[in-house]
Write an enzyme that holds these catalytic residues in place. Structure first.
Site: not given
Ligand code: 13P
Length: 260
Positions: A9, A11, A94, A96, A215
């Site tokens: 992802n 983002k 998600h 976020e 993470s």
């Molecule tokens: P990180 O791997 O940067 O923590 O993000 C995880 C995530 O939100 C994947 O959708």
């Protein structure tokens, strides 16, 4: 047998040029990794270009969000009808989206239905926040998110099992540099599988892939992927680094290949 699954992802990272460069850097090696379903989820604006680059490869494409209506006066939104020409998967719910953009469980439910209706495969994200974790509410929160997101989706839609992927992403572990432990993640994923079995049936629950996200790096992927309950990873930050992502997918293929 559930086919292991690793998705990146990206983002809100990479311009179209940067996205093309990243795909160029990983394409050949990633394409050759067998036994894992590999999915890239770049920003909307790069989907068309990357779709072209991935033609003829074993790598699949996903979007990061979509609107639940098919079309109409929703300025700035993107629909399942548009996405299905470009990609196979779509990340929905998600954290976020839920916490920065006010996406409710009901909206996620409408999106999951719209995606499935258009033949798109949702990667449904669920996960508790830190205070919920610390006050012992993980089970309650995850149960509520899963049941609301899948409300009204009948198991008779046999393709649900094939077309749905669930990602358990504890909010406190996302972008934090502090992942859950493999055991913690596996316990919640087991719980999610039991919720799916209650909601539909055991066979469907057993055939659905459930990922861990939060993470994940090349240094800790083994901890997750060596848990039989965990079918793969949804990778954020580490998926933006070619070597890191390739290493994560490679290790997933190696570990999952071994008989448990
Ligand atoms: P990180 O791997 O940067 O923590 O993000 C995880 C995530 O939100 C994947 O959708």
């Amino acid at each position: 047998m559930r086919v292991p699954f690793v998705a990146g992802n990206w983002k809100m990272n990479t311009t179209v040029t940067e996205a093309e460069e990243l795909v160029y850097d990983i394409l050949d090696t990633l394409d050759r990794i067998k036994g894992v379903e590999k999915v890239l989820c770049p920003p909307f604006v790069s989907l068309a270009a990357i779709n072209m680059m991935l033609q003829g490869s074993s790598i699949k494409l996903g979007a990061q969000n979509m609107h639940f209506e098919i079309k109409g006066a929703y300025t700035g939104e993107i629909s399942s009808l548009m996405l299905r020409e470009l990609c196979e998967f779509v990340i929905l719910g998600h954290s976020e989206r839920r916490w920065y953009f006010g996406e409710t469980g009901e909206m996620v439910n409408k999106k999951v239905k719209a995606a499935l209706n258009q033949g798109l495969k949702p990667i449904l994200c669920v996960g508790e926040r830190l205070e919920e974790n610390e006050t012992g509410r993980t089970e309650e929160v995850v149960r509520e998110q899963v049941t609301t997101a899948l409300n009204g989706i009948k198991p008779t839609v046999l393709s649900v099992a094939k077309n749905l992927v669930v990602a358990y992403e504890p909010v406190w572990a996302i972008g934090a540099g502090k992942a859950a432990s493999g055991k913690q993640a596996a316990a919640t994923i087991k719980l999610i599988r039991s919720i799916l079995a209650e909601l539909w049936n055991k066979d469907i629950a057993q055939s659905l892939r459930i990922l861990y996200g939060g993470s994940v790096t090349s240094n800790n992927i083994v901890e997750f992927i060596s848990q039989p309950e965990i079918d793969g990873a949804l990778v954020g930050g580490a998926s933006l680094k070619a070597e890191e992502f390739l290493s994560i997918v490679n290790q997933t293929a190696e570990i999952k290949e071994k008989p448990v």
